[in-house]
Design a protein around this motif. Structure first.
Motif, mmCIF file in Angstrom:
data_model
loop_
_atom_site.group_PDB
_atom_site.id
_atom_site.type_symbol
_atom_site.label_atom_id
_atom_site.label_comp_id
_atom_site.label_asym_id
_atom_site.label_seq_id
_atom_site.Cartn_x
_atom_site.Cartn_y
_atom_site.Cartn_z
ATOM 1 N N SER A 73 0.827 -1.198 0.000
ATOM 2 C CA SER A 73 0.000 0.000 0.000
ATOM 3 C C SER A 73 0.867 1.256 0.000
ATOM 4 O O SER A 73 1.745 1.399 0.857
ATOM 5 N N PRO A 74 0.635 2.193 -0.928
ATOM 6 C CA PRO A 74 1.409 3.441 -0.927
ATOM 7 C C PRO A 74 1.106 4.322 0.283
ATOM 8 O O PRO A 74 1.848 5.264 0.570
ATOM 9 N N ASP A 75 0.020 4.014 0.996
ATOM 10 C CA ASP A 75 -0.317 4.783 2.191
ATOM 11 C C ASP A 75 0.554 4.413 3.387
ATOM 12 O O ASP A 75 0.585 5.135 4.373
ATOM 13 N N ILE A 76 1.209 3.274 3.301
ATOM 14 C CA ILE A 76 2.059 2.805 4.393
ATOM 15 C C ILE A 76 3.500 3.202 4.092
ATOM 16 O O ILE A 76 4.117 2.687 3.161
ATOM 17 N N LYS A 77 4.021 4.122 4.863
ATOM 18 C CA LYS A 77 5.354 4.653 4.620
ATOM 19 C C LYS A 77 6.414 3.801 5.315
ATOM 20 O O LYS A 77 6.218 3.325 6.433
ATOM 21 N N ILE A 78 7.530 3.642 4.615
ATOM 22 C CA ILE A 78 8.691 2.962 5.168
ATOM 23 C C ILE A 78 9.858 3.954 5.144
ATOM 24 O O ILE A 78 10.108 4.565 4.111
ATOM 25 N N PRO A 79 10.562 4.150 6.243
ATOM 26 C CA PRO A 79 10.485 3.396 7.496
ATOM 27 C C PRO A 79 9.226 3.692 8.312
ATOM 28 O O PRO A 79 8.551 4.693 8.080
ATOM 29 N N HIS A 80 8.951 2.798 9.221
ATOM 30 C CA HIS A 80 7.884 2.976 10.200
ATOM 31 C C HIS A 80 8.383 4.005 11.209
ATOM 32 O O HIS A 80 9.287 3.734 11.997
ATOM 33 N N MET A 81 7.794 5.188 11.162
ATOM 34 C CA MET A 81 8.302 6.280 11.995
ATOM 35 C C MET A 81 7.152 7.017 12.665
ATOM 36 O O MET A 81 6.171 7.370 12.001
ATOM 37 N N GLY A 82 7.286 7.215 13.971
ATOM 38 C CA GLY A 82 6.289 7.974 14.715
ATOM 39 C C GLY A 82 5.591 7.126 15.761
ATOM 40 O O GLY A 82 6.016 6.019 16.086
ATOM 41 N N TRP A 83 4.513 7.666 16.282
ATOM 42 C CA TRP A 83 3.778 7.011 17.357
ATOM 43 C C TRP A 83 2.874 5.913 16.808
ATOM 44 O O TRP A 83 2.203 6.086 15.793
ATOM 45 N N HIS A 104 1.579 -1.840 11.314
ATOM 46 C CA HIS A 104 1.985 -0.832 10.331
ATOM 47 C C HIS A 104 1.929 -1.506 8.958
ATOM 48 O O HIS A 104 2.924 -2.025 8.454
ATOM 49 N N GLY A 105 0.737 -1.539 8.390
ATOM 50 C CA GLY A 105 0.521 -2.275 7.155
ATOM 51 C C GLY A 105 0.377 -3.758 7.400
ATOM 52 O O GLY A 105 -0.521 -4.416 6.887
ATOM 53 N N GLU A 106 1.255 -4.307 8.206
ATOM 54 C CA GLU A 106 1.201 -5.687 8.661
ATOM 55 C C GLU A 106 1.476 -5.693 10.162
ATOM 56 O O GLU A 106 1.868 -4.679 10.739
ATOM 57 N N THR A 107 1.266 -6.831 10.770
ATOM 58 C CA THR A 107 1.577 -6.949 12.189
ATOM 59 C C THR A 107 3.077 -7.107 12.355
ATOM 60 O O THR A 107 3.694 -7.996 11.754
ATOM 61 N N LEU A 108 3.671 -6.238 13.145
ATOM 62 C CA LEU A 108 5.101 -6.255 13.390
ATOM 63 C C LEU A 108 5.373 -6.532 14.868
ATOM 64 O O LEU A 108 4.575 -6.175 15.728
#
Length: 206
Positions: free
Chosen positions: A118-128, A167-171
């Motif tokens: 998904s383009p809505d999910i940004k990498i890196p995972h950053m923030g709260w 974050h897009g997937e379960t991490l």
């Protein structure tokens, strides 16, 4: 808090922020050290980490005797251990960031790139983002913490997963086994949630 706490300096962590957060959480006996001989007498160990898995692993292993000292004090001595961000990822068997690199191998698994379609999910995972506790994980509570990572810990034994986030997937947000605890989030940047977590770590008697 009068326990002797070693904050491991291997050139790959935001040491002063973590040091200040530990003090704010109630610690009085924190020492920043890169001396393996100093590990033998401590009551708790914190391993921070910022950057690429391979570079952090190489830096840690480049300190003569450090990995052996950590093995002796943590795995054999049973002192409470906390790995933060890449410090948690180094618990894995392998990391595949910029090549394949061997970690400490204390908790089975591989550190891999976060993938999303998904383009809505940004990498890196950053923030709260959330921390969702699994089972009776030590020290952790449901809440929100601050993350900054582009790779995640794919844990072999799901019983070692202490908390997750989405974050897009379960991490994996945290891992735990016996006296070893690792968190993907940054408690030193997580304000009240992070300080309360560190305060519990300072009291932890696994």
């Amino acid at each position: 808090m009068t326990d002797k706490i070693a904050l491991i300096d291997y050139g790959a962590g935001n040491l002063h922020s973590v040091h200040n957060a530990l003090k704010a959480a109630g610690a009085t006996g924190v020492s920043i050290t890169s001396d393996p001989d100093a590990i033998a007498g401590v009551d708790r160990i914190v391993l921070p980490g910022v950057g690429a898995f391979g570079a952090c692993c190489d830096a840690l292993m480049a300190i003569d005797g450090m990995v052996d000292a950590l093995e002796q004090r943590v795995r054999h001595g049973g002192v409470p251990f906390l790995g933060i961000c890449v410090g948690m990822q180094l618990l894995a068997d392998i990391g595949v960031e910029h090549g394949t690199h061997h970690g400490l191998g204390w908790i089975g698994g591989t550190v891999e790139a976060i993938e999303t379609v998904s383009p809505d999910i940004k990498i890196p995972h950053m923030g709260w983002n959330d921390v969702q506790v699994r089972g009776d994980a030590p020290l952790l509570e449901n809440g929100e913490a601050y993350y900054l990572h582009g790779y995640h810990f794919d844990v072999t034994d799901k019983a070692d997963i202490a908390a997750t986030t989405r974050h897009g997937e379960t991490l994996v947000a945290a891992v735990a086994r016996n006296n070893i605890l690792g968190v993907q989030f940054h408690p030193e940047k997580s304000q009240r949630y992070g300080l309360e977590f560190l305060a519990r770590f300072l009291e932890w008697r696994p």
